[in-house]
Design a protein around this motif. Sequence first.
Motif, PDB file in Angstrom:
ATOM      1  N   ARG A 212       1.234  10.495   7.871  1.00  0.00           N
ATOM      2  CA  ARG A 212       2.366  10.074   8.700  1.00  0.00           C
ATOM      3  C   ARG A 212       3.200   9.038   7.949  1.00  0.00           C
ATOM      4  NH1 ARG A 212       3.275  10.320  14.109  1.00  0.00           N
ATOM      5  NH2 ARG A 212       1.128  11.031  14.467  1.00  0.00           N
ATOM      6  N   PRO A 213       4.527   9.202   7.887  1.00  0.00           N
ATOM      7  CA  PRO A 213       5.377   8.195   7.241  1.00  0.00           C
ATOM      8  C   PRO A 213       5.212   6.820   7.891  1.00  0.00           C
ATOM      9  CG  PRO A 213       6.609  10.215   7.599  1.00  0.00           C
ATOM     10  CD  PRO A 213       5.300  10.375   8.337  1.00  0.00           C
ATOM     11  N   ALA A 214       5.326   5.785   7.069  1.00  0.00           N
ATOM     12  CA  ALA A 214       5.173   4.410   7.532  1.00  0.00           C
ATOM     13  C   ALA A 214       6.492   3.658   7.421  1.00  0.00           C
ATOM     14  CB  ALA A 214       4.082   3.705   6.728  1.00  0.00           C
ATOM     15  N   THR A 215       6.509   2.438   7.899  1.00  0.00           N
ATOM     16  CA  THR A 215       7.757   1.689   8.060  1.00  0.00           C
ATOM     17  C   THR A 215       7.935   0.537   7.078  1.00  0.00           C
ATOM     18  OG1 THR A 215       6.694   0.254   9.706  1.00  0.00           O
ATOM     19  CG2 THR A 215       7.818   2.238  10.518  1.00  0.00           C
TER      20      THR A 215
ATOM     21  N   GLY B 119       0.597 -13.093   3.650  1.00  0.00           N
ATOM     22  CA  GLY B 119      -0.449 -12.568   4.514  1.00  0.00           C
ATOM     23  C   GLY B 119      -0.138 -11.216   5.121  1.00  0.00           C
ATOM     24  N   ARG B 120       0.880 -10.524   4.605  1.00  0.00           N
ATOM     25  CA  ARG B 120       1.297  -9.237   5.154  1.00  0.00           C
ATOM     26  C   ARG B 120       0.866  -8.089   4.253  1.00  0.00           C
ATOM     27  NH1 ARG B 120       5.748  -9.337   8.535  1.00  0.00           N
ATOM     28  NH2 ARG B 120       5.259  -7.128   8.831  1.00  0.00           N
ATOM     29  N   VAL B 121       0.497  -6.982   4.878  1.00  0.00           N
ATOM     30  CA  VAL B 121       0.202  -5.724   4.193  1.00  0.00           C
ATOM     31  C   VAL B 121       1.261  -4.722   4.624  1.00  0.00           C
ATOM     32  CG1 VAL B 121      -1.443  -3.834   3.884  1.00  0.00           C
ATOM     33  CG2 VAL B 121      -2.274  -6.191   4.094  1.00  0.00           C
ATOM     34  N   TYR B 122       1.980  -4.161   3.654  1.00  0.00           N
ATOM     35  CA  TYR B 122       3.048  -3.216   3.955  1.00  0.00           C
ATOM     36  C   TYR B 122       2.681  -1.820   3.446  1.00  0.00           C
ATOM     37  CZ  TYR B 122       6.041  -7.262   4.915  1.00  0.00           C
ATOM     38  OH  TYR B 122       6.579  -8.414   5.436  1.00  0.00           O
ATOM     39  N   ASP B 123       2.669  -0.847   4.345  1.00  0.00           N
ATOM     40  CA  ASP B 123       2.517   0.549   3.961  1.00  0.00           C
ATOM     41  C   ASP B 123       3.893   1.093   3.601  1.00  0.00           C
ATOM     42  OD1 ASP B 123      -0.150   0.415   4.486  1.00  0.00           O
ATOM     43  OD2 ASP B 123      -0.111   1.660   6.286  1.00  0.00           O
TER      44      ASP B 123
ATOM     45  N   ARG C 268       0.858  -1.188   0.000  1.00  0.00           N
ATOM     46  CA  ARG C 268       0.000   0.000   0.000  1.00  0.00           C
ATOM     47  C   ARG C 268       0.894   1.238   0.000  1.00  0.00           C
ATOM     48  NH1 ARG C 268      -4.717  -1.427   4.475  1.00  0.00           N
ATOM     49  NH2 ARG C 268      -5.890  -2.917   3.191  1.00  0.00           N
ATOM     50  N   ALA C 269       0.916   1.928  -1.122  1.00  0.00           N
ATOM     51  CA  ALA C 269       1.863   3.024  -1.309  1.00  0.00           C
ATOM     52  C   ALA C 269       1.171   4.381  -1.267  1.00  0.00           C
ATOM     53  CB  ALA C 269       2.579   2.867  -2.649  1.00  0.00           C
ATOM     54  N   ASN C 270       1.894   5.360  -0.743  1.00  0.00           N
ATOM     55  CA  ASN C 270       1.490   6.758  -0.891  1.00  0.00           C
ATOM     56  C   ASN C 270       1.780   7.213  -2.322  1.00  0.00           C
ATOM     57  OD1 ASN C 270       1.519   6.846   2.230  1.00  0.00           O
ATOM     58  ND2 ASN C 270       0.903   8.924   1.673  1.00  0.00           N
ATOM     59  N   ASN C 271       1.461   8.474  -2.618  1.00  0.00           N
ATOM     60  CA  ASN C 271       1.754   9.019  -3.937  1.00  0.00           C
ATOM     61  C   ASN C 271       3.236   8.873  -4.262  1.00  0.00           C
ATOM     62  OD1 ASN C 271      -0.317  10.394  -5.697  1.00  0.00           O
ATOM     63  ND2 ASN C 271      -0.916  11.213  -3.693  1.00  0.00           N
TER      64      ASN C 271
END
Length: 274
Positions: free
Chosen positions: A242-245, A173-177, A119-122
């Motif tokens: 907010r930045p994610a990891t 099974g992981r969702v990564y921002d 899941r990415a930001n712009n």
Amino acid sequence: MTILVLAATGKTGRRVVRGLRERGVEVRAGSRKADPPFDWSDPGSWADVVRGVSAVYLVAPEEVEPVAPFVAQAVAAGVSRFVVLSGRGADTYAGRFGQSMVEAERVVQASGAEWSVIRANNFSQNFDEDLWYAPVLAGRLALPAGTVPEPFVDVEDVAAVAVALLTEDGHSGRVYDVTGPEGLTFADAVARISAATGRPISYSEITGADYAADLRAEGLPEEVVASLVGMFEVIADGTLARPATGVREVLGREPVPFAEYVARVWGPHTPEEG
């Protein structure tokens, strides 16, 4: 191992293709001009593309309808892993934006195959590859973005994360921002590009209605207009600021800062000028 990369000529896809090949992985590029060709609107093109494939990098089309039957056909052909490119906050979109991405997440999670989601930001590259490039080059970018910061993510990081998820174990099974390391307003981002190029580039805040009118004047289809306006409504919520990891979790390093992207791509010239 053969990995199918959809949207293989797109911003993330072509970088994923390159990253996989650098690892010695056999890649099948999914695009209309590839051999065999792939077209979301032509289900007859799907069988040859998914045959013999073990994993798929799935970039959903604008249309929701083809996603579920494609995934079902891929699983039936033996695909055992999907990595989906989605949008940050996809679980909060509530019909405003990116419904095919939301559907892609839902379908792969129910497919019985291994899956992971990015899941990415712009993208930082939205400023130099299509979306906002022409107005930036013309010297004025006008958007309904407000003053909510956006932690723009470098597409090179997105692609590197995708390559890792496609080729390494431990991510099922992981969702990564995935984001950049800091939030910037669009005005700040444009100012940094202007400073790097030495060109006067301004940012103007406009309403969503005015933005929609501008997009229609450019001849964009109504569904694309609605999607882009909806994207800025999501941004205005502030939930994606907010930045994610995710980059650190997958790659073990910090994400590329926007300043590094600007120096690499823009300064002291525009991408068009080389």
